[in-house]
Design a protein around this motif. Structure first.
Motif, PDB file in Angstrom:
ATOM      1  N   ARG A 102       0.837  -1.206   0.000  1.00 27.93           N
ATOM      2  CA  ARG A 102       0.000   0.000   0.000  1.00 27.93           C
ATOM      3  C   ARG A 102       0.868   1.251   0.000  1.00 27.93           C
ATOM      4  NH1 ARG A 102      -4.899   1.939   4.117  1.00 27.93           N
ATOM      5  NH2 ARG A 102      -4.766   4.140   3.504  1.00 27.93           N
ATOM      6  N   THR A 103       1.895   1.292   0.835  1.00 32.91           N
ATOM      7  CA  THR A 103       2.770   2.457   0.912  1.00 32.91           C
ATOM      8  C   THR A 103       3.444   2.715  -0.432  1.00 32.91           C
ATOM      9  OG1 THR A 103       3.159   2.059   3.269  1.00 32.91           O
ATOM     10  CG2 THR A 103       4.742   3.453   2.111  1.00 32.91           C
ATOM     11  N   ARG A 104       3.886   1.659  -1.068  1.00 32.96           N
ATOM     12  CA  ARG A 104       4.537   1.791  -2.364  1.00 32.96           C
ATOM     13  C   ARG A 104       3.553   2.324  -3.412  1.00 32.96           C
ATOM     14  NH1 ARG A 104       6.557  -3.673  -4.716  1.00 32.96           N
ATOM     15  NH2 ARG A 104       7.329  -3.849  -2.578  1.00 32.96           N
ATOM     16  N   ALA A 105       2.324   1.812  -3.388  1.00 28.11           N
ATOM     17  CA  ALA A 105       1.308   2.266  -4.349  1.00 28.11           C
ATOM     18  C   ALA A 105       0.951   3.734  -4.108  1.00 28.11           C
ATOM     19  CB  ALA A 105       0.071   1.383  -4.252  1.00 28.11           C
ATOM     20  N   GLU A 106       0.815   4.113  -2.844  1.00 26.61           N
ATOM     21  CA  GLU A 106       0.510   5.511  -2.516  1.00 26.61           C
ATOM     22  C   GLU A 106       1.606   6.440  -3.031  1.00 26.61           C
ATOM     23  OE1 GLU A 106      -2.028   5.055   1.658  1.00 26.61           O
ATOM     24  OE2 GLU A 106       0.168   5.041   1.697  1.00 26.61           O
ATOM     25  N   LYS A 107       2.857   6.017  -2.874  1.00 24.82           N
ATOM     26  CA  LYS A 107       3.984   6.841  -3.298  1.00 24.82           C
ATOM     27  C   LYS A 107       4.039   6.969  -4.822  1.00 24.82           C
ATOM     28  CE  LYS A 107       9.027   7.223  -2.834  1.00 24.82           C
ATOM     29  NZ  LYS A 107      10.253   6.615  -2.244  1.00 24.82           N
ATOM     30  N   GLU A 108       3.816   5.860  -5.523  1.00 22.96           N
ATOM     31  CA  GLU A 108       3.935   5.873  -6.979  1.00 22.96           C
ATOM     32  C   GLU A 108       2.741   6.537  -7.662  1.00 22.96           C
ATOM     33  OE1 GLU A 108       5.259   2.433  -9.079  1.00 22.96           O
ATOM     34  OE2 GLU A 108       6.256   1.579  -7.318  1.00 22.96           O
TER      35      GLU A 108
ATOM     36  N   PRO B 248      -1.839  11.401  -6.037  1.00 20.50           N
ATOM     37  CA  PRO B 248      -3.269  11.713  -5.921  1.00 20.50           C
ATOM     38  C   PRO B 248      -4.170  10.718  -6.656  1.00 20.50           C
ATOM     39  CG  PRO B 248      -2.177  13.246  -7.410  1.00 20.50           C
ATOM     40  CD  PRO B 248      -1.102  12.458  -6.737  1.00 20.50           C
ATOM     41  N   ARG B 249      -3.581   9.907  -7.538  1.00 17.43           N
ATOM     42  CA  ARG B 249      -4.398   8.914  -8.253  1.00 17.43           C
ATOM     43  C   ARG B 249      -4.609   7.640  -7.435  1.00 17.43           C
ATOM     44  NH1 ARG B 249      -1.813   8.258 -14.123  1.00 17.43           N
ATOM     45  NH2 ARG B 249       0.125   8.644 -12.957  1.00 17.43           N
ATOM     46  N   PHE B 250      -3.981   7.558  -6.265  1.00 17.67           N
ATOM     47  CA  PHE B 250      -4.185   6.380  -5.417  1.00 17.67           C
ATOM     48  C   PHE B 250      -5.574   6.425  -4.801  1.00 17.67           C
ATOM     49  CE2 PHE B 250      -4.234   4.323  -1.255  1.00 17.67           C
ATOM     50  CZ  PHE B 250      -3.790   3.052  -1.587  1.00 17.67           C
ATOM     51  N   ASP B 251      -6.311   5.337  -4.916  1.00 19.33           N
ATOM     52  CA  ASP B 251      -7.651   5.193  -4.340  1.00 19.33           C
ATOM     53  C   ASP B 251      -7.618   3.974  -3.427  1.00 19.33           C
ATOM     54  OD1 ASP B 251     -10.307   4.561  -3.752  1.00 19.33           O
ATOM     55  OD2 ASP B 251     -11.046   5.282  -5.682  1.00 19.33           O
ATOM     56  N   VAL B 252      -7.758   4.204  -2.114  1.00 20.60           N
ATOM     57  CA  VAL B 252      -7.646   3.101  -1.170  1.00 20.60           C
ATOM     58  C   VAL B 252      -8.745   2.067  -1.378  1.00 20.60           C
ATOM     59  CG1 VAL B 252      -9.008   4.229   0.661  1.00 20.60           C
ATOM     60  CG2 VAL B 252      -7.263   2.522   1.251  1.00 20.60           C
ATOM     61  N   ARG B 253      -9.928   2.526  -1.833  1.00 18.93           N
ATOM     62  CA  ARG B 253     -11.024   1.577  -2.056  1.00 18.93           C
ATOM     63  C   ARG B 253     -10.685   0.637  -3.219  1.00 18.93           C
ATOM     64  NH1 ARG B 253     -15.552   3.906  -3.680  1.00 18.93           N
ATOM     65  NH2 ARG B 253     -17.083   2.761  -2.432  1.00 18.93           N
ATOM     66  N   GLU B 254     -10.050   1.172  -4.246  1.00 17.52           N
ATOM     67  CA  GLU B 254      -9.625   0.320  -5.362  1.00 17.52           C
ATOM     68  C   GLU B 254      -8.488  -0.603  -4.935  1.00 17.52           C
ATOM     69  OE1 GLU B 254      -8.707   2.322  -8.968  1.00 17.52           O
ATOM     70  OE2 GLU B 254     -10.655   3.341  -9.092  1.00 17.52           O
TER      71      GLU B 254
ATOM     72  N   VAL C 234      -0.528  -6.414  -7.283  1.00 19.54           N
ATOM     73  CA  VAL C 234      -0.596  -4.997  -6.927  1.00 19.54           C
ATOM     74  C   VAL C 234       0.308  -4.180  -7.840  1.00 19.54           C
ATOM     75  CG1 VAL C 234      -0.088  -3.306  -5.121  1.00 19.54           C
ATOM     76  CG2 VAL C 234      -1.257  -5.443  -4.539  1.00 19.54           C
ATOM     77  N   GLN C 235       1.476  -4.683  -8.141  1.00 14.71           N
ATOM     78  CA  GLN C 235       2.389  -3.975  -9.043  1.00 14.71           C
ATOM     79  C   GLN C 235       1.775  -3.808 -10.427  1.00 14.71           C
ATOM     80  OE1 GLN C 235       5.890  -6.466  -8.658  1.00 14.71           O
ATOM     81  NE2 GLN C 235       6.858  -5.068  -7.213  1.00 14.71           N
ATOM     82  N   GLY C 236       1.059  -4.840 -10.874  1.00  9.67           N
ATOM     83  CA  GLY C 236       0.371  -4.736 -12.165  1.00  9.67           C
ATOM     84  C   GLY C 236      -0.708  -3.679 -12.149  1.00  9.67           C
ATOM     85  N   TRP C 237      -1.438  -3.595 -11.045  1.00 14.38           N
ATOM     86  CA  TRP C 237      -2.487  -2.568 -10.914  1.00 14.38           C
ATOM     87  C   TRP C 237      -1.875  -1.173 -10.907  1.00 14.38           C
ATOM     88  CZ3 TRP C 237      -3.340   0.417  -6.270  1.00 14.38           C
ATOM     89  CH2 TRP C 237      -4.460   1.252  -6.333  1.00 14.38           C
ATOM     90  N   VAL C 238      -0.779  -1.006 -10.179  1.00 19.49           N
ATOM     91  CA  VAL C 238      -0.123   0.302 -10.124  1.00 19.49           C
ATOM     92  C   VAL C 238       0.360   0.711 -11.508  1.00 19.49           C
ATOM     93  CG1 VAL C 238       1.909   1.536  -9.245  1.00 19.49           C
ATOM     94  CG2 VAL C 238       0.545   0.120  -7.696  1.00 19.49           C
ATOM     95  N   ALA C 239       0.969  -0.236 -12.227  1.00 23.21           N
ATOM     96  CA  ALA C 239       1.467   0.072 -13.570  1.00 23.21           C
ATOM     97  C   ALA C 239       0.329   0.469 -14.497  1.00 23.21           C
ATOM     98  CB  ALA C 239       2.208  -1.140 -14.137  1.00 23.21           C
ATOM     99  N   ALA C 240      -0.801  -0.235 -14.394  1.00 22.13           N
ATOM    100  CA  ALA C 240      -1.959   0.077 -15.239  1.00 22.13           C
ATOM    101  C   ALA C 240      -2.517   1.460 -14.919  1.00 22.13           C
ATOM    102  CB  ALA C 240      -3.030  -0.993 -15.069  1.00 22.13           C
ATOM    103  N   ARG C 241      -2.553   1.804 -13.642  1.00 21.12           N
ATOM    104  CA  ARG C 241      -3.052   3.113 -13.234  1.00 21.12           C
ATOM    105  C   ARG C 241      -2.114   4.226 -13.715  1.00 21.12           C
ATOM    106  NH1 ARG C 241      -7.540   4.944 -11.798  1.00 21.12           N
ATOM    107  NH2 ARG C 241      -6.801   6.137 -10.000  1.00 21.12           N
TER     108      ARG C 241
END
Length: 599
Positions: A553-559, A562-568, A588-595
C-alpha cells in the motif's frame, strides 16, 4: 486439422480457420480446468467434515478416513496429480490460467513435501487438530462443534448425523492409532500441551446422552418434521451417543492419561522431532508463503518489537501517564475501569462495536460481501483454553452466516482496550470481508475461492487492525494502545516461536519475553505460548503478511500520488481469492502500472 469459428465482419458471417497451435492451447486449458475441478471434488469427498462445514452435504454421514492406508493412498494420489500438472504445457495457457496452474501445483507439491515429515502422526492437541486447511480434520475433543455448524432441516440431515455418531468410534480409534505410531517414532507433543487435553475430553464424559454436545441437533427440530419422526430420530441419536460416542471418548481419555501423556517431552520445541529443524523451515515457508529463514524471521521480530515499543511510549505520553512503560502495562492490566464485571456485558460491548464499524466500511471499501455475520460467545467447553476471539466462516450455501466468537470466560481478564482491534481483525473488515468476498468470486476456481494462505488471510486481518485510525476508532489513547498491544503481540510471536522451535528457548523464556513486551493478561499469554508450541510456525504468518500488505500500500501511494484510491487498492487485494504473498505483490504492481499508464 482445422476447425472453424464464426466471425461477424461488417454484417456478414465469415469462416476463419483455427490453427493447430490454437487448438492445443484450448486443449491445454480444458485439461487444466477439468483436472482442477476433478481434484476439488476429490478433496471434498476425502475431507467430508470440511465439506460439511462448507455447506456441501453430500458426505454428511462420514468422518475423514484417518487410517494409515488412506493417508498413504492420498499421498500417492497427490504424486499422480503433480505428475499430471507437470505434463501440461504451461506456455500454452493464458495468464489467468498460468496463475491457476501455479497455485494448484504449489498446493499439491507442498502436501507431497510435508508428507515425508509425518505430521499426520500428531493429529491432536489442545487446540483440536492441525492448523487451517482442507486437509486438517477436526480433533477428537473439538469434534462436537460440528453439531452447531451444520444445517438440520430434513429427516435425512438427522439420519446422516445419527450415522456419523455411530461411526465416531472408528474415527477416534484411527486418531489413537496415528498417535500410537507417533509415539513409536518419537513424534509427540510436549507434556505442557498434552496436559491440557484430558480435561477437555473429561468435560464431555457426561452421564446421559442428552447432556452431550453431540445431542444438540435433537433439541431443535424444525416444525416441518413430524413429532413421531422427531421421537424416532432422538431415540436413535441418544442410542448412537450412548453406544458409540461416549465409549469412544472414554477410550480416548484413558489413552491420553495412561499411555500418551506420560510419553510427552518435558522440553518444548519442534527441534526435538526427527528432522525437526527441516520440518520447521518447511512450515515457516508454508505459513508465510515466503523464503524467509527462521533466523531472518527472528531478527524481523526483534526489529518490530523495538519499533512498536517506541510507538507505545508516544501513546503512553498522550494518555498522560508519567511512569515507565512497564508501570503503564501494570496499570492497564489492573485498573478496574478497563474491565466489565460479567460476560454478558462483554458480549453486549462486542456486538455494539460491530454495529458501529459496519456503516463506516464504505469509507475504505468499494466492494462489500453479501454474506452477513454474527457475534456469539465461544463455547464454554473450549473457552478456558481458547484465545480471546476468532472467526468461523459462513457456509457456502448460505445456510450459516459467518460468526465472530468472543471469549467470555473470566471477564476480569479481558480488558476493554483490546476490543476494537480484535473486532477489526476477526470480524470486519478482517476475516469476514476476506473469506466472504473470496467465496463470492465465481470467476476463479473453487480451490482458490475457498482456499486459505495463512500469511494472506491473517496478514490481511492484522493490517485491518491498523485501519481503525482511518475509521476514527482510535481517538481514545487507550484504544490506540490496545491496537499497538495487538501489533506487539504478533511481533513477539516471531521472536518466541522461532526462539522455542529453533533456538531452543524454554517455555519460561518465551513467557518472560512476551510479558516484558506486552500488557496482556498472564492467562492469555500462557494460552498463546502453548498454542505456538502445538502449532509450530503458524503464528509467523500474521506479522509477515501484515508487513507485506502495508508495504504494498505504501509503495502504491507513493507511486500513484493523488491517483491512489484506497477503495480500489482494497479491491485489488481482496477480489482474487487468497494468494501467496509474492503473487499478491505481482498483482498490486500490475495494478499500479496500469493506473500509471492510464491518462
Amino acid at each position: 486439422m482445422f476447425r472453424a469459428v464464426l466471425l461477424v465482419v461488417m454484417g456478414s458471417i465469415a469462416m476463419l480457420p483455427v490453427t493447430a497451435e490454437a487448438e492445443k492451447r484450448d486443449a491445454t486449458a480444458t485439461a487444466l480446468h477439468a483436472l482442477i475441478q476433478r481434484e476439488w471434488q476429490y478433496q471434498l469427498e476425502h475431507s467430508p467434515t470440511y465439506a460439511s462445514v462448507s455447506g456441501d452435504r453430500r458426505w454428511n454421514d462420514r468422518w475423514d478416513d484417518l487410517s494409515l492406508k488412506a493417508i498413504e493412498a492420498d499421498h500417492q494420489h497427490n504424486l499422480q496429480v503433480v505428475a499430471q500438472v507437470k505434463k501440461l504445457d504451461r506456455k500454452k495457457l493464458s495468464a489467468a490460467d498460468q496463475l491457476n496452474h501455479d497455485l494448484f501445483l504449489h498446493d499439491h507439491e507442498l502436501w507431497v513435501e510435508e508428507h515425508r515429515f509425518k505430521t499426520y502422526l500428531m493429529p491432536s492437541n489442545h487446540m483440536g487438530g492441525l492448523p487451517e486447511g482442507i486437509k486438517q480434520p477436526p480433533g477428537v475433543q473439538t469434534a462436537y462443534q460440528l453439531a452447531d455448524t451444520l444445517r438440520f432441516d430434513t429427516i435425512q440431515d438427522y439420519e446422516e448425523w445419527v450415522t456419523r455418531l455411530q461411526r465416531f468410534g472408528t474415527y477416534v480409534d484411527q486418531v489413537m492409532a496415528l498417535m500410537r505410531e507417533g509415539l513409536r517414532e518419537g513424534r509427540v507433543h510436549p507434556q505442557v500441551v498434552l496436559k491440557r487435553m484430558p480435561p477437555q475430553v473429561e468435560k464431555q464424559l457426561v452421564d446421559a446422552p442428552e447432556k452431550s454436545a453431540f445431542h444438540g441437533p435433537f433439541t431443535r427440530f424444525p416444525a416441518s418434521i413430524p413429532a413421531a419422526e422427531q421421537q424416532r430420530l432422538t431415540a436413535a441419536g441418544r442410542a448412537a451417543i450412548a453406544q458409540g460416542v461416549l465409549p469412544a471418548l472414554k477410550r480416548y481419555h484413558q489413552f491420553l492419561t495412561e499411555e500418551y501423556l506420560p510419553k510427552g517431552t518435558e522440553q518444548v520445541g519442534i527441534w526435538q522431532l526427527p528432522e525437526g529443524e527441516a520440518l520447521y523451515a518447511l512450515l515457516a515457508r508454508r505459513f508465510t508463503t515466503t523464503s524467509l529463514t527462521p533466523d531472518e524471521i527472528h531478527a524481523l521480530g526483534l526489529s518490530e518489537v523495538k519499533r512498536i515499543r517506541a510507538e507505545m511510549e508516544a501513546v503512553k505520553a498522550k494518555a498522560g501517564f508519567k511512569g515507565p512503560l512497564e508501570d503503564f502495562f501494570r496499570f492497564l492490566l489492573t485498573d478496574s475501569r478497563f474491565y466489565y464485571r460479567t460476560g454478558d456485558e462483554l458480549l453486549t460491548r462486542y456486538r455494539s462495536l460491530s454495529k458501529r464499524i459496519d456503516p463506516l466500511l464504505v469509507k475504505l471499501f468499494k466492494t462489500l460481501p453479501r454474506q452477513p455475520y454474527g457475534v456469539e460467545p465461544t463455547p464454554e467447553t473450549m473457552a478456558p483454553d481458547a484465545t480471546t476471539g476468532f472467526y468461523y466462516p459462513g457456509a457456502t450455501d448460505g445456510s450459516r452466516a459467518g460468526t465472530y466468537l468472543v471469549n467470555l470466560y473470566r471477564p476480569e481478564t479481558r480488558p476493554r482496550w483490546e476490543m476494537v482491534p480484535l473486532t477489526l481483525h476477526e470480524a470486519v473488515p478482517g476475516h469476514h470481508l476476506q473469506t466472504s468476498l473470496s467465496a463470492e468470486q465465481t470467476g476463479i476456481p473453487d480451490f482458490r475461492r475457498f482456499g486459505y494462505h495463512v500469511a494472506y488471510g491473517e496478514g490481511w486481518a492484522l493490517y485491518c487492525e491498523t485501519l481503525g485510525d482511518e475509521l476514527g476508532l482510535y481517538e481514545d489513547p487507550y484504544d490506540k494502545f490496545g491496537q499497538l498491544t495487538y501489533d506487539m503481540w504478533r511481533a513477539v510471536r516471531l521472536v518466541v516461536d522461532t526462539g522455542m522451535h529453533v533456538k531452543r528457548w524454554t517455555r519460561q523464556q518465551a513467557l518472560d519475553f512476551f510479558m516484558a513486551n506486552s500488557p496482556r493478561q498472564e492467562l492469555d499469554v500462557t494460552n498463546e505460548i502453548d498454542r505456538y508450541i502445538a502449532w509450530p510456525a503458524q503464528a509467523l504468518a500474521y506479522k509477515v503478511g501484515q508487513l507485506k500488505i502495508r508495504e504494498l500500500r505504501t509503495r502504491a501511494e507513493k507511486e500513484l500520488g493523488p491517483r491512489f484510491d484506497v477503495r480500489e487498492f482494497h479491491d485489488v487485494v481482496l477480489l482474487d481469492g487468497s494468494l501467496p504473498l509474492d503473487v499478491l505483490e505481482a498483482k498490486v504492481q500490475g495494478w499500479v502500472a496500469a493506473r500509471k499508464a492510464a491518462k
